[in-house]
Design a protein around this motif. Sequence first.
Motif, PDB file in Angstrom:
ATOM      1  N   ILE A  94     -23.556  37.237 -31.128  1.00 43.30           N
ATOM      2  CA  ILE A  94     -24.361  36.228 -30.321  1.00 43.30           C
ATOM      3  C   ILE A  94     -25.543  36.752 -30.180  1.00 43.30           C
ATOM      4  CG2 ILE A  94     -24.411  35.543 -27.819  1.00 43.30           C
ATOM      5  CD1 ILE A  94     -21.410  36.160 -27.729  1.00 43.30           C
ATOM      6  N   ASP A  95     -26.061  37.877 -30.218  1.00 47.12           N
ATOM      7  CA  ASP A  95     -27.229  38.549 -30.069  1.00 47.12           C
ATOM      8  C   ASP A  95     -28.249  37.861 -31.345  1.00 47.12           C
ATOM      9  OD1 ASP A  95     -26.870  39.735 -27.765  1.00 47.12           O
ATOM     10  OD2 ASP A  95     -26.433  41.685 -28.760  1.00 47.12           O
ATOM     11  N   VAL A  96     -27.527  38.068 -32.605  1.00 46.81           N
ATOM     12  CA  VAL A  96     -28.095  37.901 -33.912  1.00 46.81           C
ATOM     13  C   VAL A  96     -28.334  36.200 -33.793  1.00 46.81           C
ATOM     14  CG1 VAL A  96     -28.000  37.557 -36.396  1.00 46.81           C
ATOM     15  CG2 VAL A  96     -27.189  39.804 -35.076  1.00 46.81           C
ATOM     16  N   SER A  97     -27.463  35.430 -33.552  1.00 48.52           N
ATOM     17  CA  SER A  97     -27.485  33.984 -33.323  1.00 48.52           C
ATOM     18  C   SER A  97     -28.717  33.507 -32.692  1.00 48.52           C
ATOM     19  CB  SER A  97     -26.315  33.359 -33.271  1.00 48.52           C
ATOM     20  OG  SER A  97     -25.766  33.615 -31.921  1.00 48.52           O
ATOM     21  N   SER A  98     -28.814  34.274 -31.456  1.00 45.89           N
ATOM     22  CA  SER A  98     -29.833  33.583 -30.430  1.00 45.89           C
ATOM     23  C   SER A  98     -31.174  33.775 -31.279  1.00 45.89           C
ATOM     24  CB  SER A  98     -29.784  34.168 -29.227  1.00 45.89           C
ATOM     25  OG  SER A  98     -28.578  35.003 -28.890  1.00 45.89           O
ATOM     26  N   ALA A  99     -31.401  35.065 -31.818  1.00 42.17           N
ATOM     27  CA  ALA A  99     -32.678  35.469 -32.477  1.00 42.17           C
ATOM     28  C   ALA A  99     -32.811  34.347 -33.692  1.00 42.17           C
ATOM     29  CB  ALA A  99     -32.399  36.910 -33.106  1.00 42.17           C
ATOM     30  N   LEU A 100     -31.856  34.061 -34.332  1.00 42.36           N
ATOM     31  CA  LEU A 100     -32.152  33.064 -35.581  1.00 42.36           C
ATOM     32  C   LEU A 100     -31.937  31.622 -35.244  1.00 42.36           C
ATOM     33  CD1 LEU A 100     -30.103  35.031 -38.427  1.00 42.36           C
ATOM     34  CD2 LEU A 100     -32.612  35.130 -37.692  1.00 42.36           C
ATOM     35  N   GLY A 101     -31.355  31.514 -34.053  1.00 45.79           N
ATOM     36  CA  GLY A 101     -31.325  29.762 -33.682  1.00 45.79           C
ATOM     37  C   GLY A 101     -30.223  29.311 -34.303  1.00 45.79           C
ATOM     38  N   ALA A 102     -29.177  30.024 -34.585  1.00 45.81           N
ATOM     39  CA  ALA A 102     -27.539  29.741 -35.260  1.00 45.81           C
ATOM     40  C   ALA A 102     -26.569  29.663 -33.967  1.00 45.81           C
ATOM     41  CB  ALA A 102     -27.439  30.732 -36.441  1.00 45.81           C
ATOM     42  N   ASP A 103     -25.479  28.892 -34.835  1.00 42.63           N
ATOM     43  CA  ASP A 103     -24.625  28.926 -33.742  1.00 42.63           C
ATOM     44  C   ASP A 103     -23.343  29.976 -34.391  1.00 42.63           C
ATOM     45  OD1 ASP A 103     -21.853  28.599 -32.729  1.00 42.63           O
ATOM     46  OD2 ASP A 103     -21.681  26.322 -33.452  1.00 42.63           O
ATOM     47  N   PRO A 104     -22.975  31.023 -33.635  1.00 42.66           N
ATOM     48  CA  PRO A 104     -22.334  32.066 -33.845  1.00 42.66           C
ATOM     49  C   PRO A 104     -20.934  31.783 -34.388  1.00 42.66           C
ATOM     50  CG  PRO A 104     -22.581  32.335 -31.574  1.00 42.66           C
ATOM     51  CD  PRO A 104     -23.551  31.160 -32.229  1.00 42.66           C
ATOM     52  N   ARG A 105     -20.394  30.605 -33.534  1.00 43.90           N
ATOM     53  CA  ARG A 105     -18.945  30.284 -33.772  1.00 43.90           C
ATOM     54  C   ARG A 105     -18.992  29.664 -35.149  1.00 43.90           C
ATOM     55  NH1 ARG A 105     -16.437  26.198 -29.655  1.00 43.90           N
ATOM     56  NH2 ARG A 105     -17.234  24.946 -31.213  1.00 43.90           N
ATOM     57  N   ASN A 106     -20.001  28.968 -35.509  1.00 45.90           N
ATOM     58  CA  ASN A 106     -19.890  28.332 -36.809  1.00 45.90           C
ATOM     59  C   ASN A 106     -19.745  29.680 -38.112  1.00 45.90           C
ATOM     60  OD1 ASN A 106     -20.092  26.122 -38.695  1.00 45.90           O
ATOM     61  ND2 ASN A 106     -22.060  27.060 -39.395  1.00 45.90           N
ATOM     62  N   TRP A 107     -20.277  30.823 -37.739  1.00 47.31           N
ATOM     63  CA  TRP A 107     -20.314  32.016 -38.748  1.00 47.31           C
ATOM     64  C   TRP A 107     -18.645  32.383 -38.633  1.00 47.31           C
ATOM     65  CZ3 TRP A 107     -24.852  34.939 -36.413  1.00 47.31           C
ATOM     66  CH2 TRP A 107     -26.158  34.368 -36.922  1.00 47.31           C
ATOM     67  N   VAL A 108     -18.215  32.471 -37.473  1.00 47.81           N
ATOM     68  CA  VAL A 108     -16.796  33.061 -37.354  1.00 47.81           C
ATOM     69  C   VAL A 108     -15.855  31.821 -38.015  1.00 47.81           C
ATOM     70  CG1 VAL A 108     -15.095  33.475 -35.835  1.00 47.81           C
ATOM     71  CG2 VAL A 108     -17.303  34.294 -35.110  1.00 47.81           C
ATOM     72  N   LEU A 109     -16.099  30.545 -37.809  1.00 45.31           N
ATOM     73  CA  LEU A 109     -15.135  29.608 -38.429  1.00 45.31           C
ATOM     74  C   LEU A 109     -15.374  29.393 -39.767  1.00 45.31           C
ATOM     75  CD1 LEU A 109     -15.374  26.960 -35.509  1.00 45.31           C
ATOM     76  CD2 LEU A 109     -13.367  28.533 -36.028  1.00 45.31           C
ATOM     77  N   THR A 110     -16.500  29.355 -40.400  1.00 51.28           N
ATOM     78  CA  THR A 110     -16.770  28.854 -41.830  1.00 51.28           C
ATOM     79  C   THR A 110     -17.624  30.060 -42.781  1.00 51.28           C
ATOM     80  OG1 THR A 110     -19.049  28.216 -41.582  1.00 51.28           O
ATOM     81  CG2 THR A 110     -17.257  26.790 -40.843  1.00 51.28           C
ATOM     82  N   GLY A 111     -17.590  31.207 -42.094  1.00 50.17           N
ATOM     83  CA  GLY A 111     -18.483  32.543 -42.807  1.00 50.17           C
ATOM     84  C   GLY A 111     -17.173  33.123 -43.781  1.00 50.17           C
ATOM     85  N   GLY A 112     -17.640  33.215 -45.015  1.00 54.82           N
ATOM     86  CA  GLY A 112     -16.839  34.066 -46.026  1.00 54.82           C
ATOM     87  C   GLY A 112     -16.946  35.415 -46.090  1.00 54.82           C
ATOM     88  N   GLU A 113     -16.479  36.059 -46.856  1.00 53.25           N
ATOM     89  CA  GLU A 113     -17.088  37.334 -47.462  1.00 53.25           C
ATOM     90  C   GLU A 113     -16.533  38.413 -46.417  1.00 53.25           C
ATOM     91  OE1 GLU A 113     -19.848  37.362 -50.755  1.00 53.25           O
ATOM     92  OE2 GLU A 113     -21.081  36.205 -49.328  1.00 53.25           O
ATOM     93  N   ASP A 114     -16.123  38.323 -45.194  1.00 49.96           N
ATOM     94  CA  ASP A 114     -15.763  39.436 -44.576  1.00 49.96           C
ATOM     95  C   ASP A 114     -14.234  39.880 -44.978  1.00 49.96           C
ATOM     96  OD1 ASP A 114     -17.517  39.821 -42.224  1.00 49.96           O
ATOM     97  OD2 ASP A 114     -17.244  37.827 -41.939  1.00 49.96           O
ATOM     98  N   HIS A 115     -13.646  39.260 -45.594  1.00 51.84           N
ATOM     99  CA  HIS A 115     -12.073  39.763 -46.188  1.00 51.84           C
ATOM    100  C   HIS A 115     -11.393  40.072 -45.165  1.00 51.84           C
ATOM    101  CE1 HIS A 115     -13.431  38.511 -50.420  1.00 51.84           C
ATOM    102  NE2 HIS A 115     -14.649  38.936 -49.964  1.00 51.84           N
ATOM    103  N   ALA A 116     -11.262  39.542 -43.856  1.00 49.80           N
ATOM    104  CA  ALA A 116     -10.439  39.665 -43.000  1.00 49.80           C
ATOM    105  C   ALA A 116      -9.179  39.123 -43.649  1.00 49.80           C
ATOM    106  CB  ALA A 116     -10.598  39.037 -41.810  1.00 49.80           C
ATOM    107  N   LEU A 117      -7.819  39.207 -43.239  1.00 47.56           N
ATOM    108  CA  LEU A 117      -6.753  38.812 -43.366  1.00 47.56           C
ATOM    109  C   LEU A 117      -6.237  37.687 -42.399  1.00 47.56           C
ATOM    110  CD1 LEU A 117      -4.762  41.923 -44.747  1.00 47.56           C
ATOM    111  CD2 LEU A 117      -5.945  40.215 -46.228  1.00 47.56           C
ATOM    112  N   ALA A 118      -5.685  36.563 -42.774  1.00 44.88           N
ATOM    113  CA  ALA A 118      -5.212  35.754 -41.945  1.00 44.88           C
ATOM    114  C   ALA A 118      -3.678  35.504 -42.218  1.00 44.88           C
ATOM    115  CB  ALA A 118      -5.909  34.443 -41.862  1.00 44.88           C
ATOM    116  N   ALA A 119      -2.897  35.466 -41.147  1.00 51.05           N
ATOM    117  CA  ALA A 119      -1.291  35.294 -41.807  1.00 51.05           C
ATOM    118  C   ALA A 119      -0.577  34.379 -40.440  1.00 51.05           C
ATOM    119  CB  ALA A 119      -0.840  36.699 -41.702  1.00 51.05           C
ATOM    120  N   THR A 120       0.477  33.773 -40.711  1.00 50.62           N
ATOM    121  CA  THR A 120       1.084  33.352 -39.795  1.00 50.62           C
ATOM    122  C   THR A 120       2.452  34.047 -39.573  1.00 50.62           C
ATOM    123  OG1 THR A 120       2.093  31.975 -41.472  1.00 50.62           O
ATOM    124  CG2 THR A 120       0.316  30.809 -40.519  1.00 50.62           C
TER     125      THR A 120
END
Lengths: 321, 321
Positions: free
Chosen positions: A255-281
Amino acid sequence: MRPEDREAPETVADLGEFNLIRRVTSGRTQPAATLLGPGDDAAVVVASDGRVVASTDVLVEGVHFRLDWSTPEQVGRKAVAVNLADVAAMGATPSGLLIGLACPSSTPTAMIDELTTGLWHEAARARVGLVGGDVVRCDTLVISITALGDLQGREPVTRAGAMPGDVVAVAGRLGWAAAGLAVLGRGFRSPVSVVSAHRSPEPPYPAGPQAAEAGATSMIDVSDGLLADLGHVAESSGVGIDVQTKLLEVHQRLIDVSSALGADPRNWVLTGGEDHALAATFPGPDAVPQGWRTIGTVRRGKGVTVDGETYEGRSGWEHWR
Amino acid sequence: MRPEDREAPETVADLGEFNLIRRVTSGRTQPAATLLGPGDDAAVVVASDGRVVASTDVLVEGVHFRLDWSTPEQVGRKAVAVNLADVAAMGATPSGLLIGLACPSSTPTAMIDELTTGLWHEAARARVGLVGGDVVRCDTLVISITALGDLQGREPVTRAGAMPGDVVAVAGRLGWAAAGLAVLGRGFRSPVSVVSAHRSPEPPYPAGPQAAEAGATSMIDVSDGLLADLGHVAESSGVGIDVQTKLLEVHQRLIDVSSALGADPRNWVLTGGEDHALAATFPGPDAVPQGWRTIGTVRRGKGVTVDGETYEGRSGWEHWR
């Protein structure tokens, strides 16, 4: 001292292929899963239950990494991480790595040493060895990695098993690498936490086997972005997936970084790749293991929605497009 | 029709990453050893005795192959062959292949189709599947292949077990690829037999497991040249090796080509790489299996000699040197 008086740094051409291989591998400790390490025609690795999991990723300088944005060590760590995450996403424990390294003759040996340090650093984090590989001459720096994994009797968790009524959960970070990329893209080098997340993601390897043992019905490595990768699960499983934003953790740092850059942090969470988290059902809320965070549900239908609606942001990364 | 009126050929950029992967893999039959093929985070392959053999090779356009000397199909066949030969040289039966393909955005789809045909052609010859891989953008065409193999209960045959008194034998061709390279280097395209041997070597895969079962004490894939590769065996085993030229088969075709080019055919046989024959040592003449040809003996000492003398010709290929 004038520049032309400086001694030229030692290059891979000075060293030669065989010395380079020795330099990358000698004096390193191989774990017990490495039955035969580097130096022969091929390696031999434990595959305890009569099956082996294998995945290949290729990273190209200027496409997947930039040596003005990352150190060679960070590149080495990332190259290993992105690949081991694929093995973990099948529910397997990493068992070995093979490294194909293509680089110009003029590459300084010191750069290879740093890259090697990074490769071994991340390999050690996953307790695997560099069991083999190849080094060749190429105008572009290309790192090709194959990761092997051991299912240890577990069934592989594919993308195809999600069922309506399942819950969706993630382990590891989301959006951090994207925030780091945004920071670097603006010419900044801090905050270090997000920049490091982009340079050297740290996938939660043990969460893969953990999810498999907990009865995960599907699993994927989040490399293209959460929505894009859940889209692969939805398509393979023949289901729809809904992500509930109220369940999504958006860390204060993002949130802090996004305010500094004028970006939407939720967009990073929803669409940003390369963290290589795991998602499972998982078959239900009670099946979600410790350390995994529920973020949505599986429904009949197709595609991925956010709070029941189509998400309008950019949702993932595809090569050449 | 003027050139600018022609419709531009479809490229990998037009197709996109996911369609390209589908195109390379869809409609192909996977053998029984492929438990889970392409399309998920990783593949799953049989490793019947709880161990897996793995080897990686990287081929770079302009270094390992030239598309003005070979067709994309020949390059695909060769890329698979050089790698499966490494697995066979451990005494393993090939069980799966992973392909990392890096190519420019402008690469015509038709070229990838031909390359793919070659990959699958040679895979079929060894009865293995393309189980996974990665396709990425890169200025240079780079093909990185990882081959997996199954020892099926056999002990891996390394380079380190040769003993004084053993006999040295080879399976497969020697010198043919070098003759083909010499022909191409002079701007000729024939004779087809030697040119084909250079473009698409056909390693004798079953000879690897056969040698292992016959009790081979060491084995290596002849990729750098017979003397250079026997040198690796000698060094790893702490022995000397003597090759007897009277035992070396120099095919009439090589003699014919060499007279036309004014070259020494025996030099091709002794130092030419890229045929991917197998060389092995056996405890005695009676242990040498059918189809293998005895060419020398293992002695105390070090290094490789030819008829008891140091060989003066160029003996092998090393990158960057």
